[in-house]
Write an enzyme that holds these catalytic residues in place. Structure first.
Site, PDB file in Angstrom:
ATOM      1  CB  SER A 107     -30.803  20.482  19.385  1.00 29.97           C
ATOM      2  OG  SER A 107     -31.656  19.902  18.424  1.00 29.97           O
ATOM      3  CG  HIS A 143     -31.050  22.019  22.672  1.00 32.44           C
ATOM      4  ND1 HIS A 143     -30.726  20.744  23.064  1.00 32.44           N
ATOM      5  CD2 HIS A 143     -32.203  21.923  21.954  1.00 32.44           C
ATOM      6  CE1 HIS A 143     -31.628  19.896  22.592  1.00 32.44           C
ATOM      7  NE2 HIS A 143     -32.533  20.591  21.906  1.00 32.44           N
ATOM      8  CE  LYS A 189     -34.387  18.828  24.936  1.00 31.01           C
ATOM      9  NZ  LYS A 189     -34.760  17.442  24.716  1.00 31.01           N
TER      10      LYS A 189
HETATM   11  N1  PLP Z   1     -37.453  22.426  21.567  1.00 30.88           N
HETATM   12  C1  PLP Z   1     -36.330  21.928  21.053  1.00 30.88           C
HETATM   13  C2  PLP Z   1     -35.472  22.814  20.237  1.00 30.88           C
HETATM   14  C3  PLP Z   1     -35.959  20.593  21.278  1.00 30.88           C
HETATM   15  O1  PLP Z   1     -34.835  20.098  20.759  1.00 30.88           O
HETATM   16  C4  PLP Z   1     -36.815  19.773  22.065  1.00 30.88           C
HETATM   17  C5  PLP Z   1     -36.494  18.357  22.361  1.00 30.88           C
HETATM   18  O2  PLP Z   1     -35.521  17.802  21.984  1.00 30.88           O
HETATM   19  C6  PLP Z   1     -37.978  20.346  22.573  1.00 30.88           C
HETATM   20  C7  PLP Z   1     -38.277  21.664  22.311  1.00 30.88           C
HETATM   21  C8  PLP Z   1     -38.913  19.531  23.411  1.00 30.88           C
HETATM   22  O3  PLP Z   1     -38.462  19.539  24.748  1.00 30.88           O
HETATM   23  P1  PLP Z   1     -38.809  18.324  25.719  1.00 30.88           P
HETATM   24  O4  PLP Z   1     -37.828  17.241  25.434  1.00 30.88           O
HETATM   25  O5  PLP Z   1     -38.708  18.907  27.087  1.00 30.88           O
HETATM   26  O6  PLP Z   1     -40.201  17.895  25.380  1.00 30.88           O
END
Ligand code: PLP
Length: 403
Positions: free
Chosen positions: A188, A216, A247
């Site tokens: 991300s 993502h 997201k």
């Molecule tokens: N995995 C990645 C790569 C993330 O960037 C994020 C959050 O930004 C998450 C997991 C966590 O997801 P959530 O925002 O649904 O808790």
């Protein structure tokens, strides 16, 4: 010990380093997003949001809102319990079925966030399997790292997106021990994409399970929005596909998808699943409406990728440096935490452009950046204003321009 002074001293340290986090206080306006109202010092102003992970604007989609309103009136506010003790609403069951369909897997399991799904699933899989070794991409997300740590399993790292290095690590391990290769599809912060098929090839060769965080990617890639695994036609090769509903799908919640046995295993042993109240049914209904829409509509995805390509071209034209990558994420590089925060403040205060600064530990020191996420909700006029504002701020700070 004076606890209060300890807290303050730690916070002062963050401020000195220029990475104390200040949250912009905004009201996103459904139907008018990316416009939002900003609250500051008792006053309000209109801003345009350029750093949201509601990548497709599904958080304001009429189908999503209608499903949530209807479910709220029908089921009430909360789920009323953990999944095991009265909290499984039929909406959760329908959502899990929709997720399994999205990824073409036998089953799926819902969590309260993507963070929880990574933390609970990785820790459960690795801790419950005697002698399991996790082989982790060095750039994996904090939620994955926490899950792996909590498992107390042995963890080996491989160089980011480097399949040869992954093979080197796997080859060093005892062929008989269980192994789990953990990585993301779209990273991300840099916006680069993992070579998933090649990772699966190597994992298969060494008898390792595969765990891919598609947080993502889901909703944004593939003919049905199943992510990079969908786009690359490899969904069936992964042991675990993990994703978020927060997201591209614009709501909240996390999940894993995979075989019946794997999902049932995590469902039955993961403390982070078992001992937490289930998501509100209205949330599950909204997420399902979003998934079902994006499974049949490509318009939002096409516009997202067009917007990202257009922004890149416009930044090139004014020499504002950004990381080249094949995804929808446009990281504009600054390389200094204090400057990055100042630029972000001026963009917000003086130009009404909201792009949060990204500092350590989210990214390595010296790579501080503005992470811009253009999407279908951003008009040409919004983009003109963003580009003119960046141009002005780059001049104001005499920042390096790309050739
Ligand atoms: N995995 C990645 C790569 C993330 O960037 C994020 C959050 O930004 C998450 C997991 C966590 O997801 P959530 O925002 O649904 O808790």
């Amino acid at each position: 010990m004076n606890y209060e002074s300890f807290f303050r001293a730690q916070l002062d340290g963050l401020r000195r380093e220029g990475r104390y986090r200040v949250f912009a206080d905004i009201e996103r306006r459904a139907g008018d997003y990316p416009k939002a109202i900003r609250h500051r010092n008792g006053r309000t102003s209109e801003v345009t949001v350029w750093c949201s992970n509601d990548y497709l604007g599904m958080g304001q989609h009429p189908k999503v809102l209608a499903a949530m309103h209807a479910a709220l009136d029908r089921y009430g506010a909360g789920a009323g319990g953990t999944r095991n003790i009265s909290g499984t609403n039929h909406e959760h069951v329908l959502l899990e079925r929709a997720l399994a369909t999205l990824h073409g897997t036998e089953d799926a399991l819902l969590f309260n966030s993507g963070y929880m799904s990574n933390w609970a699933s990785l820790s459960t899989l690795a801790s419950r399997m005697p002698g399991c070794v996790i082989v982790s991409d060095e750039m994996n997300h904090a939620s994955m790292i926490e899950g792996m740590r909590h498992s107390r399993a042995q963890r080996r790292m491989f160089r980011h997106n480097d399949v040869a290095d992954l093979e080197r690590v796997l080859a060093e391990l005892d062929p008989a021990c269980p192994k789990l290769v953990a990585f993301e599809s779209v990273y991300s912060m840099d916006g680069d994409i993992a070579p998933i098929a090649a990772i699966c090839d190597v994992a298969d060769k060494y008898g390792a399970m595969t765990y891919c965080d598609e947080v993502h990617g889901v909703g944004l890639y593939g003919a049905h929005g199943g992510g990079i695994t969908d786009r690359d036609g490899v969904s069936h090769r992964l042991t675990v596909i993990e994703g978020t509903l927060a997201k591209a799908f614009g709501v909240i919640g996390g999940y894993i998808a995979g075989s019946n046995a794997m999902c049932d295993f995590v469902r039955s042993f993961a403390s982070g699943f078992i001992f937490s109240t289930a998501l509100p049914p209205a949330v599950a209904a909204g997420a399902r409406a979003s998934i079902e829409h994006l499974m049949v509509s490509n318009a939002e995805r096409e516009r997202l990728h067009e917007r990202a390509a257009t922004l890149r071209k416009r930044l090139d034209a004014i020499g504002v440096p950004h990381l080249d990558n094949p995804s929808h994420i446009v990281p504009v590089m600054v390389g200094d935490p204090v400057v990055c925060k100042s630029i972000s403040d001026i963009l917000l205060d003086e130009h009404g452009v909201y792009v949060q600064p990204i500092n350590y530990p989210t990214v390595p020191r010296g790579t501080e950046r503005l992470r811009i996420t253009p999407g279908p909700v951003h008009s040409d006029a919004d983009m003109d204003h963003l580009v003119a504002s960046l141009h002005a701020v780059w001049s104001q700070f005499s920042l390096r321009r790309a050739a």
